[in-house]
Design a protein around this motif. Structure first.
Motif, PDB file in Angstrom:
ATOM      1  N   TYR A   5      58.129  46.727  63.203  1.00  0.00           N
ATOM      2  CA  TYR A   5      57.017  46.970  64.125  1.00  0.00           C
ATOM      3  C   TYR A   5      57.569  47.697  65.333  1.00  0.00           C
ATOM      4  O   TYR A   5      58.674  47.408  65.791  1.00  0.00           O
ATOM      5  N   PHE A   6      56.775  48.619  65.859  1.00  0.00           N
ATOM      6  CA  PHE A   6      57.234  49.460  66.965  1.00  0.00           C
ATOM      7  C   PHE A   6      56.264  49.360  68.142  1.00  0.00           C
ATOM      8  O   PHE A   6      55.048  49.434  67.948  1.00  0.00           O
ATOM      9  N   GLU A  51      48.078  45.685  75.447  1.00  0.00           N
ATOM     10  CA  GLU A  51      47.102  44.903  74.671  1.00  0.00           C
ATOM     11  C   GLU A  51      46.671  45.613  73.385  1.00  0.00           C
ATOM     12  O   GLU A  51      46.584  44.990  72.330  1.00  0.00           O
ATOM     13  N   ASP A  52      46.400  46.919  73.467  1.00  0.00           N
ATOM     14  CA  ASP A  52      45.986  47.658  72.266  1.00  0.00           C
ATOM     15  C   ASP A  52      47.063  47.611  71.185  1.00  0.00           C
ATOM     16  O   ASP A  52      46.752  47.469  70.000  1.00  0.00           O
ATOM     17  N   GLN A  53      48.323  47.723  71.587  1.00  0.00           N
ATOM     18  CA  GLN A  53      49.414  47.665  70.625  1.00  0.00           C
ATOM     19  C   GLN A  53      49.516  46.273  70.001  1.00  0.00           C
ATOM     20  O   GLN A  53      49.712  46.128  68.796  1.00  0.00           O
ATOM     21  N   LEU A  94      54.132  38.505  73.174  1.00  0.00           N
ATOM     22  CA  LEU A  94      54.046  38.278  71.727  1.00  0.00           C
ATOM     23  C   LEU A  94      53.590  36.848  71.431  1.00  0.00           C
ATOM     24  O   LEU A  94      52.757  36.626  70.555  1.00  0.00           O
ATOM     25  N   VAL A  95      54.134  35.895  72.174  1.00  0.00           N
ATOM     26  CA  VAL A  95      53.758  34.494  71.986  1.00  0.00           C
ATOM     27  C   VAL A  95      52.319  34.269  72.441  1.00  0.00           C
ATOM     28  O   VAL A  95      51.510  33.682  71.706  1.00  0.00           O
ATOM     29  N   GLU A  96      51.980  34.729  73.634  1.00  0.00           N
ATOM     30  CA  GLU A  96      50.637  34.525  74.184  1.00  0.00           C
ATOM     31  C   GLU A  96      49.560  35.164  73.314  1.00  0.00           C
ATOM     32  O   GLU A  96      48.439  34.672  73.249  1.00  0.00           O
ATOM     33  N   ALA A 127      60.471  49.052  71.795  1.00  0.00           N
ATOM     34  CA  ALA A 127      60.917  47.862  71.083  1.00  0.00           C
ATOM     35  C   ALA A 127      60.630  48.010  69.601  1.00  0.00           C
ATOM     36  O   ALA A 127      59.518  48.394  69.227  1.00  0.00           O
ATOM     37  N   ARG A 128      61.613  47.738  68.800  1.00  0.00           N
ATOM     38  CA  ARG A 128      61.449  47.746  67.352  1.00  0.00           C
ATOM     39  C   ARG A 128      61.769  46.334  66.857  1.00  0.00           C
ATOM     40  O   ARG A 128      62.848  45.808  67.120  1.00  0.00           O
TER      41      ARG A 128
END
Length: 133
Positions: A5-6, A51-53, A94-96, A127-128
């Protein structure tokens, strides 16, 4: 399910501009001096900016390896100063967002960062996320 994921993560535009109209970057140095309320507002703004990502990805299962690449506004900057706070904000987002259960060592087993070069027009951290085999 994708094997990686990018994400493109902001450095600028997260913190309000200063009185002399300087667009501050989120850095470790900024974070350690920021008032807790200002820090919290920046963290929320960061999450809203990606947010969109986040919404374009389904839940990510497995042990994760996250690689961060920092593209600087100018040469000679401190990679860790920029990546450290972006990394914290991103993994918390990512957690939230429910994409990962937690950002502890049971889920993120490795992270690394590197300098990707200078991009004066679009300084950022990429970030990958790879799922470990």
């Amino acid at each position: 399910m994708p094997s990686d994921y990018f994400f493109t993560l902001p450095i600028y535009g997260v913190v309000k501009q200063t009185k002399n109209n300087r667009n501050l970057a989120i850095t470790f140095n900024w974070g350690k001096c920021a008032h807790y309320r200002t820090y919290g507002q920046a963290k929320k703004k960061f999450k809203s900016m990606i947010e969109d990502q986040l919404n374009s990805v389904d839940k990510i299962d497995g042990k994760l390896i996250i690689s961060y690449t920092y593209y600087a506004k100018k040469n000679g900057t401190d990679t860790d100063n920029f990546v450290s706070i972006v990394k914290k904000f991103f993994q918390d987002a990512l957690v939230e967002s429910g994409l990962i259960y937690d950002d502890n060592t049971n889920y993120i087993i490795e992270s690394r960062e590197k300098f990707g070069g200078v991009d004066r027009d679009n300084p950022r951290v990429e970030a990958r996320i790879n799922i470990a085999s």
